[in-house]
Design a protein around this motif. Structure first.
Motif, PDB file in Angstrom:
ATOM      1  N   LEU A   1      -0.854   4.735  -0.777  1.00 33.18           N
ATOM      2  CA  LEU A   1       0.376   3.994  -0.478  1.00 33.18           C
ATOM      3  C   LEU A   1       0.599   2.896  -1.519  1.00 33.18           C
ATOM      4  CD1 LEU A   1       0.211   3.727   3.407  1.00 33.18           C
ATOM      5  CD2 LEU A   1       1.629   5.219   2.026  1.00 33.18           C
ATOM      6  N   HIS A   2      -0.486   2.272  -1.932  1.00 34.76           N
ATOM      7  CA  HIS A   2      -0.356   1.268  -2.984  1.00 34.76           C
ATOM      8  C   HIS A   2       0.116   1.906  -4.275  1.00 34.76           C
ATOM      9  CE1 HIS A   2      -2.387  -2.744  -2.062  1.00 34.76           C
ATOM     10  NE2 HIS A   2      -1.914  -2.235  -0.952  1.00 34.76           N
ATOM     11  N   ALA A   3      -0.450   3.086  -4.565  1.00 36.31           N
ATOM     12  CA  ALA A   3      -0.083   3.743  -5.808  1.00 36.31           C
ATOM     13  C   ALA A   3       1.411   4.021  -5.845  1.00 36.31           C
ATOM     14  CB  ALA A   3      -0.874   5.038  -5.958  1.00 36.31           C
TER      15      ALA A   3
ATOM     16  N   GLY B   1      -4.697 -13.853  -3.404  1.00 35.92           N
ATOM     17  CA  GLY B   1      -3.857 -14.209  -4.535  1.00 35.92           C
ATOM     18  C   GLY B   1      -2.525 -13.505  -4.495  1.00 35.92           C
ATOM     19  N   CYS B   2      -2.482 -12.430  -3.778  1.00 36.48           N
ATOM     20  CA  CYS B   2      -1.250 -11.654  -3.683  1.00 36.48           C
ATOM     21  C   CYS B   2      -0.402 -12.153  -2.521  1.00 36.48           C
ATOM     22  CB  CYS B   2      -1.630 -10.192  -3.488  1.00 36.48           C
ATOM     23  SG  CYS B   2      -0.284  -9.069  -3.402  1.00 36.48           S
ATOM     24  N   ILE B   3      -1.074 -12.463  -1.434  1.00 37.09           N
ATOM     25  CA  ILE B   3      -0.329 -12.845  -0.236  1.00 37.09           C
ATOM     26  C   ILE B   3       0.351 -14.206  -0.397  1.00 37.09           C
ATOM     27  CG2 ILE B   3      -0.626 -13.622   2.141  1.00 37.09           C
ATOM     28  CD1 ILE B   3      -2.675 -11.512   2.500  1.00 37.09           C
TER      29      ILE B   3
ATOM     30  N   PHE C   1       0.166  -7.563   8.052  1.00 44.13           N
ATOM     31  CA  PHE C   1      -0.899  -6.568   7.878  1.00 44.13           C
ATOM     32  C   PHE C   1      -1.971  -7.069   6.915  1.00 44.13           C
ATOM     33  CE2 PHE C   1      -2.432  -3.049   5.152  1.00 44.13           C
ATOM     34  CZ  PHE C   1      -3.234  -2.421   6.086  1.00 44.13           C
ATOM     35  N   HIS C   2      -1.530  -7.539   5.761  1.00 46.47           N
ATOM     36  CA  HIS C   2      -2.516  -7.966   4.775  1.00 46.47           C
ATOM     37  C   HIS C   2      -3.288  -9.190   5.240  1.00 46.47           C
ATOM     38  CE1 HIS C   2      -0.264  -5.207   2.148  1.00 46.47           C
ATOM     39  NE2 HIS C   2      -1.428  -5.087   1.539  1.00 46.47           N
ATOM     40  N   ILE C   3      -2.588 -10.089   5.941  1.00 49.45           N
ATOM     41  CA  ILE C   3      -3.303 -11.268   6.448  1.00 49.45           C
ATOM     42  C   ILE C   3      -4.321 -10.853   7.504  1.00 49.45           C
ATOM     43  CG2 ILE C   3      -3.024 -13.434   7.716  1.00 49.45           C
ATOM     44  CD1 ILE C   3      -0.274 -13.676   6.281  1.00 49.45           C
TER      45      ILE C   3
ATOM     46  N   GLY D   1      18.763   0.267  -0.656  1.00 50.78           N
ATOM     47  CA  GLY D   1      17.516   0.227   0.100  1.00 50.78           C
ATOM     48  C   GLY D   1      16.424  -0.252  -0.812  1.00 50.78           C
ATOM     49  N   ARG D   2      15.275  -0.600  -0.230  1.00 50.05           N
ATOM     50  CA  ARG D   2      14.181  -1.040  -1.067  1.00 50.05           C
ATOM     51  C   ARG D   2      13.721   0.124  -1.931  1.00 50.05           C
ATOM     52  NH1 ARG D   2       8.648  -2.250  -1.372  1.00 50.05           N
ATOM     53  NH2 ARG D   2       8.635  -0.145  -0.565  1.00 50.05           N
ATOM     54  N   SER D   3      13.901   1.294  -1.393  1.00 48.86           N
ATOM     55  CA  SER D   3      13.696   2.480  -2.200  1.00 48.86           C
ATOM     56  C   SER D   3      14.694   3.484  -1.686  1.00 48.86           C
ATOM     57  CB  SER D   3      12.266   2.989  -2.045  1.00 48.86           C
ATOM     58  OG  SER D   3      12.033   3.213  -0.686  1.00 48.86           O
TER      59      SER D   3
HETATM   60  C1  HEM Z   1      -7.871  -4.879   1.427  1.00 47.59           C
HETATM   61  C2  HEM Z   1      -7.320  -3.894   1.000  1.00 47.59           C
HETATM   62  C3  HEM Z   1      -5.864  -3.540   1.128  1.00 47.59           C
HETATM   63  C4  HEM Z   1      -5.381  -2.606   1.964  1.00 47.59           C
HETATM   64  C5  HEM Z   1      -6.170  -1.754   2.944  1.00 47.59           C
HETATM   65  C6  HEM Z   1      -3.973  -2.546   1.759  1.00 47.59           C
HETATM   66  C7  HEM Z   1      -3.135  -1.673   2.407  1.00 47.59           C
HETATM   67  C8  HEM Z   1      -1.791  -1.568   2.163  1.00 47.59           C
HETATM   68  C9  HEM Z   1      -0.949  -0.607   2.744  1.00 47.59           C
HETATM   69  C10 HEM Z   1      -1.400   0.467   3.715  1.00 47.59           C
HETATM   70  C11 HEM Z   1       0.288  -0.817   2.284  1.00 47.59           C
HETATM   71  C12 HEM Z   1       1.467   0.051   2.615  1.00 47.59           C
HETATM   72  C13 HEM Z   1       2.523  -0.606   3.316  1.00 47.59           C
HETATM   73  C14 HEM Z   1       3.811  -0.311   2.628  1.00 47.59           C
HETATM   74  O1  HEM Z   1       3.884   0.620   1.823  1.00 47.59           O
HETATM   75  O2  HEM Z   1       4.744  -1.027   2.875  1.00 47.59           O
HETATM   76  C15 HEM Z   1       0.253  -1.914   1.418  1.00 47.59           C
HETATM   77  C16 HEM Z   1       1.338  -2.444   0.737  1.00 47.59           C
HETATM   78  C17 HEM Z   1       1.252  -3.458  -0.166  1.00 47.59           C
HETATM   79  N1  HEM Z   1       0.106  -4.072  -0.591  1.00 47.59           N
HETATM   80 FE1  HEM Z   1      -1.723  -3.800   0.121  1.00 47.59          FE
HETATM   81  N2  HEM Z   1      -3.607  -3.448   0.817  1.00 47.59           N
HETATM   82  C18 HEM Z   1      -4.754  -4.083   0.396  1.00 47.59           C
HETATM   83  C19 HEM Z   1      -4.845  -5.038  -0.589  1.00 47.59           C
HETATM   84  C20 HEM Z   1      -3.765  -5.508  -1.314  1.00 47.59           C
HETATM   85  C21 HEM Z   1      -3.863  -6.404  -2.396  1.00 47.59           C
HETATM   86  C22 HEM Z   1      -5.162  -6.957  -2.951  1.00 47.59           C
HETATM   87  C23 HEM Z   1      -2.605  -6.630  -2.836  1.00 47.59           C
HETATM   88  C24 HEM Z   1      -2.116  -7.500  -3.965  1.00 47.59           C
HETATM   89  C25 HEM Z   1      -2.563  -7.513  -5.143  1.00 47.59           C
HETATM   90  C26 HEM Z   1      -1.719  -5.865  -2.039  1.00 47.59           C
HETATM   91  C27 HEM Z   1      -0.357  -5.840  -2.183  1.00 47.59           C
HETATM   92  C28 HEM Z   1       0.467  -5.011  -1.508  1.00 47.59           C
HETATM   93  C29 HEM Z   1       1.882  -4.997  -1.669  1.00 47.59           C
HETATM   94  C30 HEM Z   1       2.683  -5.864  -2.602  1.00 47.59           C
HETATM   95  C31 HEM Z   1       2.370  -4.027  -0.820  1.00 47.59           C
HETATM   96  C32 HEM Z   1       3.797  -3.676  -0.589  1.00 47.59           C
HETATM   97  C33 HEM Z   1       4.194  -2.582  -1.435  1.00 47.59           C
HETATM   98  C34 HEM Z   1       5.581  -2.271  -1.108  1.00 47.59           C
HETATM   99  O3  HEM Z   1       6.284  -3.156  -0.667  1.00 47.59           O
HETATM  100  O4  HEM Z   1       5.915  -1.128  -1.303  1.00 47.59           O
HETATM  101  N3  HEM Z   1      -2.455  -5.188  -1.117  1.00 47.59           N
HETATM  102  N4  HEM Z   1      -1.050  -2.368   1.341  1.00 47.59           N
END
Ligand code: HEM
Lengths: 377, 606
Positions: free
Chosen positions: A333-335, B128-130, B221-223, B540-542
């Motif tokens: 999902l991140h990719a 750092g991202c949040i 979610f991230h928090i 849309g966002r996408s």
């Molecule tokens: C601990 C591990 C992490 C997990 C399990 C995780 C999981 C996820 C998942 C499942 C999503 C999908 C939600 C979506 O597509 O809206 C997501 C989105 C996202 N994550 Fe993470 N994440 C993690 C760490 C991080 C880190 C380290 C960053 C920042 C550098 C990050 C930044 C983001 C961002 C910006 C999105 C939104 C992408 C979007 O809006 O399409 N995440 N994450």
């Protein structure tokens, strides 16, 4: 005969009946498989080359369809009759909505017509295949149900039961998509093929007499946790098939775009699939939609483990591989949201994540011996 | 579509991108810099560069991938934390490999330096991202959706029609409609925000946005991931877990010496053990007697009386498999059960040398065939010489025998209990000071009794029966059978936080993945011929299939107040000044191939 013996006989009868139903379902799936093959064979006679046309139409090398336009559902300029409060009627027109693809995508590539390739007889066989699949599904469902009745518990206490339930849900999801008017008949052949393999494996390798359940498994969390795991797995499976086909189709399109000429077979087969963007989108939507449920599955498992074993997380092999699968899908999902990782690379991640799921299910049960090893093999 | 668009692709794409940007950022996801910029020299520059890299999506992705990869070896190699016996086994079989593994911390993968490094980096990256994203999102919440871009036709979904209604009326209706659909609306008075394209004419449009929950869900979610990690870490550092096997009638009190085995986190202080104890009054197990499920356990229940504090009142309760007993911060789980034959051994002098229940460990679950050993240390033979006795036994609750499996139990309940024993005499080796497994007999320095006929001595006893050991070595009586239950007592702080975090994570995730964030603009202007031209666009966002659908429905709803004007032949609607080459398709422009192109523009997030 005393009542207990009668009940026992009934249970054993049911278990046997369930086995019979599984075999019947396999027979019907085999017929559906043949019908799908016939559909694909008839379809190969049609000369579809719309992808090539779309990608190479004008000499500039710029895809002709880049300004793709599409109308959303009900957005065609259709006349809608609306009864007004005054009692008269009024004719309204729905405006057409013009859409444009994001730049940078291989836009405007039309979806293939499906396995039948526009051939009427092919289409007929495709429909027959779907009808047979429905019938097989009913038998399959009956088999799982009677198995459950015979063992008087949830029918996923060992690998045999898990396998049969797993493929049943996959087929059920596929049929549900069809009912919802999503044209995913293209997934029919790979699905039926793997369902046959799965059921074959189940009855030959994993078959266990309806057997016992250790008391730790006897919890309502089992219903929640395991049934969700099955549903997630089945849907992830559909996503994985779509991803795999995406990889082929994407290579095909890339080749065409670069002016190459793919082989006749590849052209014939891949042209009939949806466009790479559609396949990718379908896979993404499934994976993204299932991910929260998968997360919940793991949490439910942790709660259950806490109740049964006194710790919610102990890096037991099954837990470890669930975690790996989860992180794998999170990476996917991140990719999708990371520049430079969309497309093929993300697709590889999705496939890896699904392989982890499969390994968690087959590999861990067979090779490891942790607390979860109720595999019964 | 007008073919004029097709030729000038590069500029076109750039214009697209620009236009979408002016549409405003619709996500807080960090933008990637495609080019990795070389850091400005100097520590600050490097630090900043490093931080930027660490908090980029790309690195988060790589760390996630590494994390799942790093978790693999722990499932392949036995782990100290999960199964210390397996680790010892492994060491015995592969000495040199075990050394290498030791150096790589492969027996403790999940607490190893390298595994920790990955997840700590990941979580630093996450924080750092949040932080910036939360700040940005808070800003977005306070601001209003950005004004309509100049050329709505460049948006991913767009529609237009002509109406006789006044532009002001159309806009008013649009505002009401969108507000009714719970969109957040740009204020009516505002004529072009500071970051909108502004300029004359911005007041002729309405901007609306919906789906903020997506971003909020993603942040939540991230928090929650961080909350869960902290809870888990706290659990690891301060937890304790121990096992105890208790025979019916016996008790346990929660102090270190009473445990059979005990492990605890590195910051755990055994002084923190809750003060309580319990007595196992009775253990109940019942099994399915008939049918294909024969032998299946139906209930396990340990009836206990427990007390809290040094001398609290006794209370009765029962512990079942999925229902632990909670005392203070501790939980007592029922994890196993079995039988303990009660035996009496008299020595060569006729003196009682041993009496007591001996827990036997089940070897299989269908019939609970169990094995165990009896060690008699305080023993004299018939000549009064000090010696030791050892018995190796198999206990079968319901005795059965067949050619394949030999003697075994056919049912887990005590239908026809038989205790079969081999007897040894000599040195048990218990005095050597080495800890010994109470369930294993070390027969190195022992000799097996022989019967008169020269065969090895062996006894099969039913409860109440005795057997004479050969050569007047004494007797062994199998008095009766007791049951035992084994318990796990654990204290794991942070559980509530972990659960709360998990629930929040799932909810946040659902919001993040199921909510679509999108913007809609409506513009109404009087065209050259005096007829109002309504334009609507969605972003849309996408790309999403539902966006055009939703836009179509909104437009349809808006047509109640802005009914389409009758078409006049050749009257091309002229949406304002950017009419011309880039005019978006009107309905007539939609080619017949529309259906084919549909799915390709079907987007991602639904
Ligand atoms: C601990 C591990 C992490 C997990 C399990 C995780 C999981 C996820 C998942 C499942 C999503 C999908 C939600 C979506 O597509 O809206 C997501 C989105 C996202 N994550 Fe993470 N994440 C993690 C760490 C991080 C880190 C380290 C960053 C920042 C550098 C990050 C930044 C983001 C961002 C910006 C999105 C939104 C992408 C979007 O809006 O399409 N995440 N994450």
């Amino acid at each position: 005969m005393n009542p207990v013996d009668i009940a026992v006989a009934a249970n054993e009868g049911l278990a046997e009946f369930s086995n019979l139903l599984i075999k019947s379902a396999m027979a019907v799936y085999a017929l559906a498989f043949v019908a799908h093959i016939v559909e694909w064979v008839f379809g190969s006679r049609s000369k579809v080359a719309r992808t090539a046309a779309a990608l190479t139409a004008d000499g500039s090398g710029k895809p002709a369809g880049a300004r793709s336009t599409a109308a959303g559902k009900g957005a065609d300029r259709v006349s809608v009759t609306v009864r007004t409060s005054g009692g008269g009627t009024e004719v309204l027109e729905r405006p057409a909505v013009v859409t444009r693809s994001a730049p940078g995508r291989r836009a405007g590539v039309p979806d293939g017509p499906g396995a039948h390739g526009g051939d009427e007889r092919g289409d007929l066989y495709g429909r027959i295949a779907v009808s047979l699949t429905v019938l097989a599904f009913l038998l399959h469902f009956g088999a799982v149900l009677t198995r459950a009745l015979s063992v008087q518990r949830a029918p996923w206490g060992n690998m045999y039961e898990f396998s049969t339930a797993f493929s049943m849900v996959a087929v059920g999801a596929y049929l549900a998509f069809l009912v919802a008017k999503r044209d995913i008949r293209w997934i029919g052949l790979p699905l039926v093929t793997t369902v046959l393999l799965d059921l074959g494996l189940a009855i030959v390798v994993f078959y266990t007499e309806s057997d016992q359940l250790v008391p730790a498994l006897d919890s309502y969390w089992m219903w929640i946790h395991v049934s969700l795991a099955i549903v997630c797995g089945a849907l992830f499976y559909l996503g994985a098939v779509s991803t795999l086909l995406y990889l082929f189709r994407d290579r095909h399109e890339a080749k065409l775009e670069a002016g190459g000429r793919p082989g006749a077979l590849a052209t014939s087969v891949l042209e009939r699939l949806p466009s790479s963007a559609s396949l990718d989108g379908f896979a993404y939507r499934i994976n993204a939609a299932v991910f929260p449920f998968w997360t919940f599955t793991i949490i439910a498992g942790a709660i259950w483990a806490e109740n049964a074993w006194g710790r919610y997380w102990g890096w037991d092999p099954k837990e470890t591989w669930s975690f790996i699968t989860w992180v794998g899908y999170a990476a996917y999902l991140h990719a999708r949201a990371t520049v430079g990782w969309k497309g093929r690379r993300a697709a590889y991640l999705a496939l890896i994540a699904f392989l982890c799921f499969l390994f968690n299910y087959y590999g861990v049960n067979v090779f490891f011996d942790g607390l979860h090893s109720y595999g019964g093999v | 579509m007008p073919t004029a668009d097709v030729g000038n692709a590069p500029e076109d794409t750039r214009a697209d991108a620009e236009e979408r940007e002016t549409g405003g950022r619709i996500s807080t996801a960090p933008r990637e810099d495609p080019a990795v910029d070389i850091p400005v020299l100097g520590p600050v520059g490097w630090a900043r560069w490093f931080w930027r890299q660490l908090t980029s999506m790309r690195v988060a992705l790589i760390l996630l991938f590494l994390l799942s990869l790093a978790a693999v070896p722990g499932s392949l190699i036995p782990q100290n934390g999960a199964d210390a016996f397996a680790v010892r086994d492994f060491r015995e079989r592969n000495g040199t490999l075990a050394e290498v593994y030791d150096r790589l911390q492969l027996f403790d993968v999940y607490s190893s330096v390298w595994f920790s490094a990955i997840y700590i980096l990941l979580f630093v990256s996450l924080i750092g991202c949040i932080l910036p994203r939360s700040r940005q999102f808070a800003g977005q919440l306070r601001s209003r959706p950005p004004q309509a871009p100049r050329r709505l036709t460049r948006m991913p979904a767009h529609t237009t029609w002509r109406t006789e209604a006044e532009p002001e009326r159309v806009l008013r209706a649009a505002r009401t409609l969108l507000r009714g659909r719970r969109f957040r609306i740009s204020p009516a008075e505002e004529h072009g925000g500071p970051d909108g394209p502004g300029g004359p004419g911005s007041g002729d449009s309405v901007a609306a946005e919906k789906g903020y929950l997506r971003e909020a869900g993603n942040l939540v979610f991230h928090i929650s991931l961080i909350v869960m990690l902290l809870a888990f870490a706290a659990g690891q550092l301060w937890n304790s877990e121990g096992g105890k096997l208790v025979v019916e009638g016996d008790g346990f009190s929660n102090t270190l010496v009473h445990y059979d085995d005990f492990t605890s986190g590195s910051l755990y202080d055994t002084g923190d053990l809750d003060v309580f104890g319990f007595t196992l009054e009775e253990f109940h197990a019942s099994f399915e007697r008939t049918g294909p499920q024969r032998g299946t356990a139906r209930t396990f229940r340990a009836d206990v009386s427990y007390w809290e504090g040094a001398d609290g009142p006794e209370e009765k309760t029962s512990i079942e498999v999925n229902h632990p007993l909670k005392v203070g911060d501790s939980k007592v789980f029922l994890v196993g059960h079995g039988y303990a034959p009660v035996v009496t051994v008299t020595d060569g002098q006729g003196r009682m040398a041993y009496r007591g229940p001996v827990p036997f460990l089940p070897q299989e679950s269908l019939g609970l065939t169990s094995t165990g050993v009896i060690k008699v240390t305080d023993y004299r033979d018939k000549d009064g010489e000090k010696e030791q006795l050892g018995f190796q036994g198999i206990f079968t609750p319901t005795y059965g025998i067949d050619a394949e499996r030999g003697p075994h139990s056919t049912f887990p309940e005590l239908d026809y209990p038989v205790l079969s024993l081999n007897a040894f005499h000599g040195d048990l080796g218990v005095d050597a000071g080495l800890p010994q497994n109470v369930y294993q007999l070390d027969t190195d320095k022992m000799e097996q009794f022989e019967a008169e006929d020269g065969d090895l001595f062996r006894a099969d006893l039913r409860p109440g029966e005795s057997v004479e050991l050969p050569e007047g070595a004494g007797t062994l009586t199998f008095d009766r059978v007791e049951q035992w239950a084994s318990f796990q007592i654990s204290q794991e702080p942070g559980e509530g936080w972990a659960l709360g975090g998990a629930v929040a994570a799932v909810l946040g995730l659902a919001g993040s993945l199921f909510v679509r964030r999108r913007r809609v603009w409506v513009r109404a202007r009087r065209g050259a011929d005096g007829v109002t031209v309504v334009e609507m666009a969605g972003l849309g966002r996408s790309e999403s299939a539902r966006l055009p659908e939703e836009l179509g429905e909104l437009a349809f709803a808006l047509q109640d107040d802005a009914p389409p004007a009758a078409e006049r032949d050749g009257a091309e609607p002229a949406p304002g000044r950017d009419a011309g080459g880039s005019t978006g398709g009107t309905a007539e422009d939609v080619p017949a191939a529309t259906e084919d192109a549909g799915p390709s523009s079907r987007g991602e997030n639904e």
